[in-house]
Design a protein around this motif. Structure first.
Motif, PDB file in Angstrom:
ATOM      1  N   PRO A  28       0.844  -1.203   0.000  1.00 33.61           N
ATOM      2  CA  PRO A  28       0.000   0.000   0.000  1.00 33.61           C
ATOM      3  C   PRO A  28       0.876   1.248   0.000  1.00 33.61           C
ATOM      4  O   PRO A  28       1.982   1.244   0.549  1.00 33.61           O
ATOM      5  CB  PRO A  28      -0.798  -0.126   1.301  1.00 33.61           C
ATOM      6  CG  PRO A  28       0.013  -1.021   2.177  1.00 33.61           C
ATOM      7  CD  PRO A  28       0.771  -1.944   1.259  1.00 33.61           C
ATOM      8  N   ALA A  29       0.373   2.297  -0.599  1.00 33.44           N
ATOM      9  CA  ALA A  29       1.102   3.571  -0.617  1.00 33.44           C
ATOM     10  C   ALA A  29       1.221   4.099   0.810  1.00 33.44           C
ATOM     11  O   ALA A  29       0.313   3.919   1.617  1.00 33.44           O
ATOM     12  CB  ALA A  29       0.361   4.577  -1.491  1.00 33.44           C
ATOM     13  N   PRO A  30       2.334   4.742   1.125  1.00 40.41           N
ATOM     14  CA  PRO A  30       2.467   5.354   2.458  1.00 40.41           C
ATOM     15  C   PRO A  30       1.349   6.369   2.695  1.00 40.41           C
ATOM     16  O   PRO A  30       0.921   7.066   1.766  1.00 40.41           O
ATOM     17  CB  PRO A  30       3.826   6.056   2.396  1.00 40.41           C
ATOM     18  CG  PRO A  30       4.558   5.404   1.277  1.00 40.41           C
ATOM     19  CD  PRO A  30       3.522   4.948   0.300  1.00 40.41           C
ATOM     20  N   ASP A  31       0.888   6.460   3.924  1.00 40.36           N
ATOM     21  CA  ASP A  31      -0.209   7.377   4.265  1.00 40.36           C
ATOM     22  C   ASP A  31       0.125   8.822   3.959  1.00 40.36           C
ATOM     23  O   ASP A  31      -0.763   9.617   3.661  1.00 40.36           O
ATOM     24  CB  ASP A  31      -0.564   7.245   5.757  1.00 40.36           C
ATOM     25  CG  ASP A  31      -1.197   5.907   6.081  1.00 40.36           C
ATOM     26  OD1 ASP A  31      -1.732   5.251   5.166  1.00 40.36           O
ATOM     27  OD2 ASP A  31      -1.143   5.502   7.262  1.00 40.36           O
ATOM     28  N   TRP A  32       1.395   9.185   4.034  1.00 39.05           N
ATOM     29  CA  TRP A  32       1.775  10.581   3.859  1.00 39.05           C
ATOM     30  C   TRP A  32       1.815  11.025   2.405  1.00 39.05           C
ATOM     31  O   TRP A  32       1.950  12.216   2.134  1.00 39.05           O
ATOM     32  CB  TRP A  32       3.120  10.852   4.536  1.00 39.05           C
ATOM     33  CG  TRP A  32       4.195   9.889   4.177  1.00 39.05           C
ATOM     34  CD1 TRP A  32       4.557   8.782   4.873  1.00 39.05           C
ATOM     35  CD2 TRP A  32       5.038   9.936   3.033  1.00 39.05           C
ATOM     36  NE1 TRP A  32       5.577   8.128   4.235  1.00 39.05           N
ATOM     37  CE2 TRP A  32       5.897   8.817   3.099  1.00 39.05           C
ATOM     38  CE3 TRP A  32       5.167  10.801   1.958  1.00 39.05           C
ATOM     39  CZ2 TRP A  32       6.851   8.551   2.127  1.00 39.05           C
ATOM     40  CZ3 TRP A  32       6.111  10.531   0.990  1.00 39.05           C
ATOM     41  CH2 TRP A  32       6.952   9.427   1.087  1.00 39.05           C
ATOM     42  N   LEU A  33       1.701  10.093   1.450  1.00 46.10           N
ATOM     43  CA  LEU A  33       1.695  10.499   0.039  1.00 46.10           C
ATOM     44  C   LEU A  33       0.399  11.236  -0.293  1.00 46.10           C
ATOM     45  O   LEU A  33      -0.689  10.796   0.080  1.00 46.10           O
ATOM     46  CB  LEU A  33       1.808   9.285  -0.884  1.00 46.10           C
ATOM     47  CG  LEU A  33       3.183   8.724  -1.179  1.00 46.10           C
ATOM     48  CD1 LEU A  33       3.083   7.568  -2.166  1.00 46.10           C
ATOM     49  CD2 LEU A  33       4.138   9.766  -1.692  1.00 46.10           C
ATOM     50  N   ALA A  34       0.521  12.343  -1.010  1.00 50.74           N
ATOM     51  CA  ALA A  34      -0.647  13.117  -1.441  1.00 50.74           C
ATOM     52  C   ALA A  34      -1.400  12.369  -2.537  1.00 50.74           C
ATOM     53  O   ALA A  34      -0.882  11.404  -3.115  1.00 50.74           O
ATOM     54  CB  ALA A  34      -0.195  14.494  -1.929  1.00 50.74           C
ATOM     55  N   GLY A  35      -2.588  12.823  -2.850  1.00 52.07           N
ATOM     56  CA  GLY A  35      -3.487  12.144  -3.780  1.00 52.07           C
ATOM     57  C   GLY A  35      -2.898  11.763  -5.124  1.00 52.07           C
ATOM     58  O   GLY A  35      -2.997  10.614  -5.557  1.00 52.07           O
ATOM     59  N   GLU A  36      -2.292  12.721  -5.836  1.00 50.67           N
ATOM     60  CA  GLU A  36      -1.735  12.431  -7.162  1.00 50.67           C
ATOM     61  C   GLU A  36      -0.552  11.467  -7.065  1.00 50.67           C
ATOM     62  O   GLU A  36      -0.390  10.593  -7.913  1.00 50.67           O
ATOM     63  CB  GLU A  36      -1.300  13.724  -7.857  1.00 50.67           C
ATOM     64  CG  GLU A  36      -2.426  14.680  -8.160  1.00 50.67           C
ATOM     65  CD  GLU A  36      -3.296  14.237  -9.317  1.00 50.67           C
ATOM     66  OE1 GLU A  36      -2.965  13.253 -10.001  1.00 50.67           O
ATOM     67  OE2 GLU A  36      -4.322  14.894  -9.539  1.00 50.67           O
ATOM     68  N   ALA A  37       0.273  11.621  -6.042  1.00 52.31           N
ATOM     69  CA  ALA A  37       1.418  10.717  -5.846  1.00 52.31           C
ATOM     70  C   ALA A  37       0.918   9.320  -5.504  1.00 52.31           C
ATOM     71  O   ALA A  37       1.452   8.319  -5.984  1.00 52.31           O
ATOM     72  CB  ALA A  37       2.331  11.256  -4.746  1.00 52.31           C
ATOM     73  N   ARG A  38      -0.099   9.244  -4.687  1.00 55.41           N
ATOM     74  CA  ARG A  38      -0.697   7.953  -4.315  1.00 55.41           C
ATOM     75  C   ARG A  38      -1.289   7.254  -5.546  1.00 55.41           C
ATOM     76  O   ARG A  38      -1.137   6.045  -5.721  1.00 55.41           O
ATOM     77  CB  ARG A  38      -1.768   8.178  -3.258  1.00 55.41           C
ATOM     78  CG  ARG A  38      -2.455   6.916  -2.764  1.00 55.41           C
ATOM     79  CD  ARG A  38      -3.504   7.274  -1.717  1.00 55.41           C
ATOM     80  NE  ARG A  38      -2.910   7.936  -0.576  1.00 55.41           N
ATOM     81  CZ  ARG A  38      -2.404   7.292   0.469  1.00 55.41           C
ATOM     82  NH1 ARG A  38      -2.432   5.989   0.505  1.00 55.41           N
ATOM     83  NH2 ARG A  38      -1.874   7.959   1.471  1.00 55.41           N
ATOM     84  N   ALA A  39      -1.928   8.018  -6.406  1.00 57.59           N
ATOM     85  CA  ALA A  39      -2.499   7.446  -7.634  1.00 57.59           C
ATOM     86  C   ALA A  39      -1.397   6.869  -8.527  1.00 57.59           C
ATOM     87  O   ALA A  39      -1.555   5.803  -9.122  1.00 57.59           O
ATOM     88  CB  ALA A  39      -3.302   8.511  -8.386  1.00 57.59           C
ATOM     89  N   GLU A  40      -0.263   7.562  -8.604  1.00 54.44           N
ATOM     90  CA  GLU A  40       0.861   7.059  -9.413  1.00 54.44           C
ATOM     91  C   GLU A  40       1.440   5.791  -8.787  1.00 54.44           C
ATOM     92  O   GLU A  40       1.787   4.845  -9.493  1.00 54.44           O
ATOM     93  CB  GLU A  40       1.935   8.143  -9.557  1.00 54.44           C
ATOM     94  CG  GLU A  40       3.038   7.774 -10.502  1.00 54.44           C
ATOM     95  CD  GLU A  40       2.605   7.675 -11.965  1.00 54.44           C
ATOM     96  OE1 GLU A  40       3.471   7.331 -12.791  1.00 54.44           O
ATOM     97  OE2 GLU A  40       1.432   7.932 -12.303  1.00 54.44           O
ATOM     98  N   TRP A  41       1.550   5.759  -7.475  1.00 52.79           N
ATOM     99  CA  TRP A  41       2.002   4.557  -6.759  1.00 52.79           C
ATOM    100  C   TRP A  41       1.122   3.367  -7.144  1.00 52.79           C
ATOM    101  O   TRP A  41       1.615   2.312  -7.523  1.00 52.79           O
ATOM    102  CB  TRP A  41       1.941   4.808  -5.245  1.00 52.79           C
ATOM    103  CG  TRP A  41       2.322   3.653  -4.378  1.00 52.79           C
ATOM    104  CD1 TRP A  41       1.590   2.507  -4.169  1.00 52.79           C
ATOM    105  CD2 TRP A  41       3.506   3.512  -3.593  1.00 52.79           C
ATOM    106  NE1 TRP A  41       2.247   1.680  -3.294  1.00 52.79           N
ATOM    107  CE2 TRP A  41       3.419   2.277  -2.923  1.00 52.79           C
ATOM    108  CE3 TRP A  41       4.606   4.331  -3.388  1.00 52.79           C
ATOM    109  CZ2 TRP A  41       4.414   1.837  -2.059  1.00 52.79           C
ATOM    110  CZ3 TRP A  41       5.595   3.893  -2.526  1.00 52.79           C
ATOM    111  CH2 TRP A  41       5.499   2.649  -1.882  1.00 52.79           C
TER     112      TRP A  41
END
Length: 125
Positions: A20-33
């Protein structure tokens, strides 16, 4: 960027599950992850040691997208320079991770250890 890119190989200790993406990643960064990690896991080229580069790649892509929204609303030179820098960083990290067309055209992925001839390329004796 000059010179030949190293060939990508399956590395011992490759990440084998979609984390899972780290909780601290923002929305767009999380989507790329979420978009890219399954591809890297499937290719078996990402290791625990590479996770910081992957996180930075996702942050850079997220930043590019966030800044694009700001530029679409109103052009401003500092925002443009920040986006340009984020795009350059993302491009470099994408190449390191095998996510660009050129870097994907060169990979030489070993399917098993038997493909290795056992010779040390640094042994010149």
């Amino acid at each position: 960027m000059k010179g030949t890119k190293p060939k990508l190989v399956i590395t011992k200790g490759a990440v084998t599950e979609i984390l899972p993406a780290p909780d601290w990643l923002a929305g767009e960064a999380r989507a790329e992850w979420d978009r890219v990690l399954p591809l890297l896991v499937e290719r078996k080229i990402l290791t625990d040691a590479d996770m910081a580069s992957f996180e930075n790649y996702c942050i850079s892509i997220g930043r590019v997208r966030q800044l694009e929204k700001l530029l679409a609303a109103e052009f401003d030179a500092p925002t443009f320079r920040a986006q340009d820098k984020a795009m350059a960083t993302a491009r470099l990290l994408a190449a390191e991770l095998g996510l660009t067309p050129v870097s994907r055209s060169r990979p030489s992925i070993r399917e098993d250890a038997e493909a290795d001839d056992g010779q040390n390329p640094l042994d010149v004796s």
